[in-house]
Design an enzyme around this catalytic site. Structure first.
Site, PDB file in Angstrom:
ATOM      1  N   HIS A   1      46.427  48.120  39.828  1.00  0.00           N
ATOM      2  CA  HIS A   1      46.377  49.584  39.713  1.00  0.00           C
ATOM      3  C   HIS A   1      47.309  50.161  40.770  1.00  0.00           C
ATOM      4  O   HIS A   1      47.040  50.048  41.965  1.00  0.00           O
ATOM      5  CB  HIS A   1      44.923  50.037  39.935  1.00  0.00           C
TER       6      HIS A   1
ATOM      7  N   HIS B   1      34.826  47.179  34.390  1.00  0.00           N
ATOM      8  CA  HIS B   1      34.348  47.944  35.538  1.00  0.00           C
ATOM      9  C   HIS B   1      32.933  47.536  35.921  1.00  0.00           C
ATOM     10  O   HIS B   1      32.014  47.649  35.124  1.00  0.00           O
ATOM     11  CB  HIS B   1      34.403  49.461  35.353  1.00  0.00           C
TER      12      HIS B   1
HETATM   13  N1  PXP Z   1      39.018  48.396  34.527  1.00  0.00           N
HETATM   14  C1  PXP Z   1      39.447  49.545  35.075  1.00  0.00           C
HETATM   15  C2  PXP Z   1      40.053  50.556  34.185  1.00  0.00           C
HETATM   16  C3  PXP Z   1      39.353  49.774  36.470  1.00  0.00           C
HETATM   17  O1  PXP Z   1      39.771  50.919  37.004  1.00  0.00           O
HETATM   18  C4  PXP Z   1      38.844  48.745  37.280  1.00  0.00           C
HETATM   19  C5  PXP Z   1      38.798  48.915  38.778  1.00  0.00           C
HETATM   20  O2  PXP Z   1      40.085  48.949  39.287  1.00  0.00           O
HETATM   21  C6  PXP Z   1      38.407  47.567  36.654  1.00  0.00           C
HETATM   22  C7  PXP Z   1      38.489  47.420  35.281  1.00  0.00           C
HETATM   23  C8  PXP Z   1      37.843  46.428  37.439  1.00  0.00           C
HETATM   24  O3  PXP Z   1      36.627  46.853  37.971  1.00  0.00           O
HETATM   25  P1  PXP Z   1      35.889  45.919  39.013  1.00  0.00           P
HETATM   26  O4  PXP Z   1      36.763  45.824  40.209  1.00  0.00           O
HETATM   27  O5  PXP Z   1      34.603  46.672  39.281  1.00  0.00           O
HETATM   28  O6  PXP Z   1      35.681  44.602  38.347  1.00  0.00           O
END
Ligand code: PXP
Length: 236
Positions: free
Chosen positions: A42, A190
């Site tokens: 990201h 997420h």
């Molecule tokens: N998907 C998206 C769109 C996200 O913003 C994030 C966090 O950067 C994740 C997945 C991954 O989430 P986590 O770090 O909680 O596994």
């Protein structure tokens, strides 16, 4: 079911000392070697973890796929169009948040997002929209040309009671079915971890998962390769 690993927090650790280690590029190599199907980063407007040069280096080196997660700001869109990742995942981004706090409001920003998607499509880059498991948001995503949706599993991940958990899981499953019916590819992510991933992985319409924090955290204790392999085993 594919696993894409978000390695932002390797960069968080690196930036804590301002040096060069641990290197996100090295982390990506280990994830791929351990069986990951893709690498997610990201590029935030404040560059708090992943930097522009990380994305460029990953673009040149990874052999699976690079999923660039980003807010739809003009500055980041221009960088992404120049780097040409394999997939763009558009997310809402707020400066003060610790992590992405929910899905995009696609319904409220149709014109803006349609324009951004069209720019990526001109470069043949598919676009995924990170949305809550809400039918109107999925419909709007299809309408404006998204190729894929990533269902936000954060609320499910934070649920405490069994009843709430089952209800949220049902909503994710219905949203995944609906997305597929509309012809979208369906991802989820997420807050997924070693305890809650299996129930989501059992939803047949989900093609891919995007997981970061729990894998990088476990890697601190057991090593990255083992952390990735353990997650893949649970998903299967
Ligand atoms: N998907 C998206 C769109 C996200 O913003 C994030 C966090 O950067 C994740 C997945 C991954 O989430 P986590 O770090 O909680 O596994």
């Amino acid at each position: 079911m594919r696993l894409c690993i978000n390695i932002d927090h390797i960069a968080t650790l690196r930036n804590a000392r301002g040096g060069i280690e641990p290197d996100p590029f090295a982390a990506a190599m280990i994830c791929e070697h351990a069986g990951a199907d893709g690498i997610v980063v990201h590029l935030r407007e404040d560059r708090r973890h992943i930097k522009d040069h990380d994305v460029r280096k990953l673009r040149e080196t990874i052999t699976t796929k690079l999923d660039l997660e980003m807010g739809a700001s003009d500055e980041i869109v221009a960088i992404a169009l120049d780097i040409v990742p394999n997939l763009i995942t558009l997310v809402p981004e707020k400066r003060q948040e610790l992590t992405t706090e929910g899905g995009l409001d696609v319904v409220a920003q149709k014109d803006k997002l349609m324009n951004v998607i069209a720019q990526f499509h001109k470069k043949k880059i598919p676009v995924s929209l990170f949305v809550d498991p809400v039918m109107s948001q999925i419909e709007a995503s299809k309408e404006i040309g998204a190729d894929m949706i990533e269902l936000h599993t954060g609320e499910y991940a934070e649920a405490t009671g069994e009843k709430e958990l089952q209800q949220l899981l049902k909503e994710i499953a219905s949203a995944a079915r609906y997305g597929k019916q509309l012809g979208l590819e369906v991802n989820a992510g997420h807050g997924l971890n070693y305890l809650n991933v299996s129930a989501v992985a059992a939803i047949p319409q989900i093609d891919e998962m995007s997981i970061g924090h729990s894998i990088i955290s476990r890697a601190a204790f057991v090593g990255l390769e083992r952390a990735v392999k353990e997650m893949i085993a649970l998903m299967k």
